[in-house]
Design a protein around this motif. Structure first.
Motif, PDB file in Angstrom:
ATOM      1  N   SER A 105       0.908  -1.184   0.199  1.00  8.29           N
ATOM      2  CA  SER A 105       0.012  -0.139  -0.083  1.00  8.29           C
ATOM      3  C   SER A 105       0.838   1.358   0.109  1.00  8.29           C
ATOM      4  N   LEU A 106       2.032   1.184   0.300  1.00  8.33           N
ATOM      5  CA  LEU A 106       3.106   2.323   0.455  1.00  8.33           C
ATOM      6  C   LEU A 106       3.858   2.281  -0.783  1.00  8.33           C
ATOM      7  N   ALA A 107       3.823   1.384  -1.982  1.00  5.65           N
ATOM      8  CA  ALA A 107       4.644   1.423  -3.017  1.00  5.65           C
ATOM      9  C   ALA A 107       4.350   2.942  -3.697  1.00  5.65           C
ATOM     10  N   ALA A 108       5.508   3.451  -4.248  1.00  5.56           N
ATOM     11  CA  ALA A 108       5.258   4.735  -5.022  1.00  5.56           C
ATOM     12  C   ALA A 108       5.709   4.359  -6.408  1.00  5.56           C
ATOM     13  N   ASP A 109       6.373   3.021  -6.938  1.00  2.00           N
ATOM     14  CA  ASP A 109       6.423   2.802  -8.325  1.00  2.00           C
ATOM     15  C   ASP A 109       6.281   1.548  -8.483  1.00  2.00           C
ATOM     16  N   VAL A 110       6.441   0.722  -9.802  1.00  3.45           N
ATOM     17  CA  VAL A 110       6.263  -0.468 -10.024  1.00  3.45           C
ATOM     18  C   VAL A 110       7.515  -1.128  -9.494  1.00  3.45           C
ATOM     19  N   THR A 111       8.752  -0.830  -9.387  1.00  7.50           N
ATOM     20  CA  THR A 111       9.707  -1.612  -8.686  1.00  7.50           C
ATOM     21  C   THR A 111       9.396  -1.837  -7.303  1.00  7.50           C
ATOM     22  N   GLN A 112       8.986  -0.880  -6.679  1.00  6.93           N
ATOM     23  CA  GLN A 112       8.668  -1.224  -5.138  1.00  6.93           C
ATOM     24  C   GLN A 112       7.366  -1.989  -5.139  1.00  6.93           C
ATOM     25  N   LEU A 113       6.445  -1.951  -5.760  1.00  5.57           N
ATOM     26  CA  LEU A 113       5.467  -2.821  -5.862  1.00  5.57           C
ATOM     27  C   LEU A 113       5.839  -4.144  -6.114  1.00  5.57           C
ATOM     28  N   ILE A 114       6.437  -4.186  -7.220  1.00  3.96           N
ATOM     29  CA  ILE A 114       7.065  -5.756  -7.327  1.00  3.96           C
ATOM     30  C   ILE A 114       7.578  -6.435  -6.113  1.00  3.96           C
ATOM     31  N   ALA A 115       8.952  -5.528  -5.627  1.00  4.83           N
ATOM     32  CA  ALA A 115       9.309  -6.060  -4.356  1.00  4.83           C
ATOM     33  C   ALA A 115       8.478  -6.303  -3.306  1.00  4.83           C
ATOM     34  N   THR A 116       7.384  -5.483  -2.852  1.00 10.51           N
ATOM     35  CA  THR A 116       6.596  -5.899  -1.991  1.00 10.51           C
ATOM     36  C   THR A 116       5.493  -7.019  -2.309  1.00 10.51           C
ATOM     37  N   ARG A 117       5.215  -7.431  -3.448  1.00  7.81           N
ATOM     38  CA  ARG A 117       4.458  -8.417  -3.870  1.00  7.81           C
ATOM     39  C   ARG A 117       5.081  -9.829  -3.727  1.00  7.81           C
ATOM     40  N   VAL A 118       6.518  -9.740  -3.849  1.00  7.49           N
ATOM     41  CA  VAL A 118       7.529 -10.707  -3.825  1.00  7.49           C
ATOM     42  C   VAL A 118       7.354 -11.179  -2.377  1.00  7.49           C
ATOM     43  N   VAL A 119       7.548 -10.232  -1.372  1.00  5.17           N
ATOM     44  CA  VAL A 119       7.552 -10.434  -0.068  1.00  5.17           C
ATOM     45  C   VAL A 119       6.000 -11.062   0.411  1.00  5.17           C
ATOM     46  N   THR A 120       4.963 -10.602  -0.205  1.00  2.00           N
ATOM     47  CA  THR A 120       3.657 -11.112   0.267  1.00  2.00           C
ATOM     48  C   THR A 120       3.480 -12.739  -0.339  1.00  2.00           C
ATOM     49  N   GLY A 121       4.257 -12.660  -1.468  1.00  2.00           N
ATOM     50  CA  GLY A 121       4.109 -14.224  -2.036  1.00  2.00           C
ATOM     51  C   GLY A 121       4.841 -15.273  -1.377  1.00  2.00           C
ATOM     52  N   ILE A 122       5.782 -14.901  -0.742  1.00  2.00           N
ATOM     53  CA  ILE A 122       6.735 -15.532   0.107  1.00  2.00           C
ATOM     54  C   ILE A 122       5.807 -16.308   1.489  1.00  2.00           C
ATOM     55  N   GLY A 123       5.115 -15.190   2.019  1.00  2.00           N
ATOM     56  CA  GLY A 123       4.530 -15.584   3.020  1.00  2.00           C
ATOM     57  C   GLY A 123       3.232 -16.300   2.635  1.00  2.00           C
ATOM     58  N   LEU A 124       2.628 -15.936   1.474  1.00  2.00           N
ATOM     59  CA  LEU A 124       1.603 -16.998   1.005  1.00  2.00           C
ATOM     60  C   LEU A 124       1.884 -18.499   0.922  1.00  2.00           C
ATOM     61  N   GLY A 125       2.963 -18.535   0.214  1.00  2.39           N
ATOM     62  CA  GLY A 125       3.635 -19.942   0.057  1.00  2.39           C
ATOM     63  C   GLY A 125       3.819 -20.743   1.272  1.00  2.39           C
ATOM     64  N   GLY A 126       4.183 -20.049   2.322  1.00  7.25           N
ATOM     65  CA  GLY A 126       4.531 -20.631   3.423  1.00  7.25           C
ATOM     66  C   GLY A 126       3.138 -20.976   4.053  1.00  7.25           C
ATOM     67  N   VAL A 127       2.161 -20.115   3.992  1.00  9.60           N
ATOM     68  CA  VAL A 127       0.883 -20.499   4.628  1.00  9.60           C
ATOM     69  C   VAL A 127       0.327 -21.590   3.937  1.00  9.60           C
TER      70      VAL A 127
END
Length: 445
Positions: A105-127
């Motif tokens: 929600s704090l991402a200011a550009d595409v690069t930041q959004l990609i990075a934060t979605r990767v982090v979210t995905g790692i958690g989702l895979g673990g869940v």
């Protein structure tokens, strides 16, 4: 006097009671909120793309970023769950999902959004891996597919909720509101469930946890059991913490492992393409944004109903027959989407969700029955991890197809092919289960 308590036998002969349903419900609630996070980007994308002037091919990379995290998270979580336990990995993964979504929600550009979605995905895979393993190990053998699938339908329910609330959230708070809700809800839930999520009984016994702790949990499951000092808890497998990938190909499991990997790859390719791009594909076919979002909700609703029906059928009719029918249904309905008109498209989309999503959840539940306890998380995690390669390809292919101007009908016809291949692959699973049983029980045909 020392007693040997065989956990599998006791769990199988004891009816599912309040405590075990509490475990399933806890995992189900986590799955609902994580399903919201998985599909949130699909509903944000049509709004964010014109706002940030993101080409479809680049948006495909953004959608794929979360799947990259899912791939990494699935592979890591499988090994970590078998080494450190299901509970700590599950709790840690939920916290990671929450952090990743809030950062999105704090991402200011595409690069930041990609990075934060990767982090979210790692958690989702673990869940995903931890919930599957924990639920499977509290379920009796004769109802495992049904119980695991009942938990797993939390993911499409969460996706449906995302489709229903995304538009009003974006209208009120902007696109960031979707990610804020997706981050706060898992955080609040995990605080509520921190004490109620137990460790797997089988893992605890294999890891040598204090017998009185195992006995305390077991007494809440089996009314006729009361812990006595000296009780030993027997599990049919070797000690935990020694799972190796090579074990997935030993003792007659090689063919089944390859088949599960292929099926997960092809199924997840189609599933994630549709999850991420279905609203955009339908918009390109001149549907309104509201109609496109409703179609995505219907896809999830079909997935929910299909998952429950197929999971029950596996327990009653067997895995191979059920999965083959499920994948043939998926292939037929995805192909029919190319020819559907306004009056029938929602019904066909729901049937496609029942086949594509329902079969994927069902095949994952079947995989939990294929591997023994000491390598179950590793086996399921590896299958999902390999399948995530298909998840990566799906959003990228969807972005490429739309960017190249491919007609929606052509896209749907193309997606029917991998679903048909999954149906053919499931026919070979009977031989895989048979080979495993012959090795585990010599002389048994």
């Amino acid at each position: 006097m020392s007693r040997a308590i065989e956990l599998r036998s006791l769990l199988n002969r004891t009816p599912l009671g309040a405590f075990r349903w509490q475990v399933v419900l806890s995992c189900w609630l986590i799955a609902v909120l994580d399903g919201f996070d998985v599909q949130s980007m699909a509903f944000v994308a049509p709004v964010l793309a014109p706002l940030w002037q993101i080409p479809k091919a680049v948006m495909g990379q953004v959608l794929t970023a979360g799947v990259v995290g899912l791939l990494v998270g699935s592979l890591l979580a499988g090994r970590l769950c078998d080494r450190y336990g299901r509970r700590p990995i599950l709790l840690g993964a939920v916290l990671l999902v929450s952090a990743g979504s809030l950062l999105s929600s704090l991402a200011a550009d595409v690069t930041q959004l990609i990075a934060t979605r990767v982090v979210t995905g790692i958690g989702l895979g673990g869940v995903t891996v931890a919930c599957l393993a924990l639920t499977a190990e509290y379920a009796p053998d004769n109802a495992r597919a049904s119980v695991v699938t009942a938990m797993y339908v939390g993911f499409p329910i969460g996706g449906s909720l995302a489709g229903l609330v995304a538009a009003p959230l974006i209208a009120q708070f902007g696109w960031q509101g979707v990610f804020v809700l997706g981050g706060l809800a898992p955080l609040l839930l995990i605080l509520a469930l921190w004490r109620s999520i137990p460790e797997s009984l089988r893992f605890s016994a294999l890891a040598g946890e204090a017998p009185e702790r195992v006995g305390a949990i077991l007494s809440r499951i089996a009314p006729d059991y009361s812990y006595q000092p000296g009780d030993r808890f027997v599990v049919e497998q070797a000690p935990a913490g020694r799972a190796r990938l090579s074990q997935l190909f030993s003792d007659g499991r090689g063919l089944g492992t390859v088949l599960f990997w292929f099926i997960c790859f092809a199924n997840l390719l189609v599933l994630y393409l549709l999850i991420n791009w279905l609203p955009s594909i339908l918009k390109q076919a001149n549907a309104s944004q509201a109609a496109a979002n409703l179609a995505a909700v219907m896809f999830n609703v079909g997935g929910i109903l299909g998952s429950v029906a197929l999971g029950r059928a596996v327990d009653k009719l067997g895995a191979v027959r059920t999965l083959t029918v499920g994948y043939l249904l998926a292939a037929a309905t995805v192909w029919l989407l190319a020819r559907a008109d306004g009056g029938s498209i929602l019904a066909i989309i729901a049937l496609a969700g029942a086949g594509v999503m329902g079969a994927q959840f069902c095949v994952t539940a079947v995989a939990t029955t294929f591997y023994p306890t000491e390598i179950r998380s590793t086996g399921v995690g590896a299958a999902l991890g390999f399948g995530r390669v298909g998840s990566l390809a799906g959003p990228l292919l969807g972005g490429w197809a739309l960017g190249a101007g491919m007609a929606p009908a052509q896209i749907f016809v193309s997606l029917a092919v991998p679903m048909l291949a999954c149906g053919l692959a499931t026919l070979l699973l009977a031989g895989a289960f048979g080979a495993r049983r012959v090795v585990e029980q010599p002389g048994v045909a």
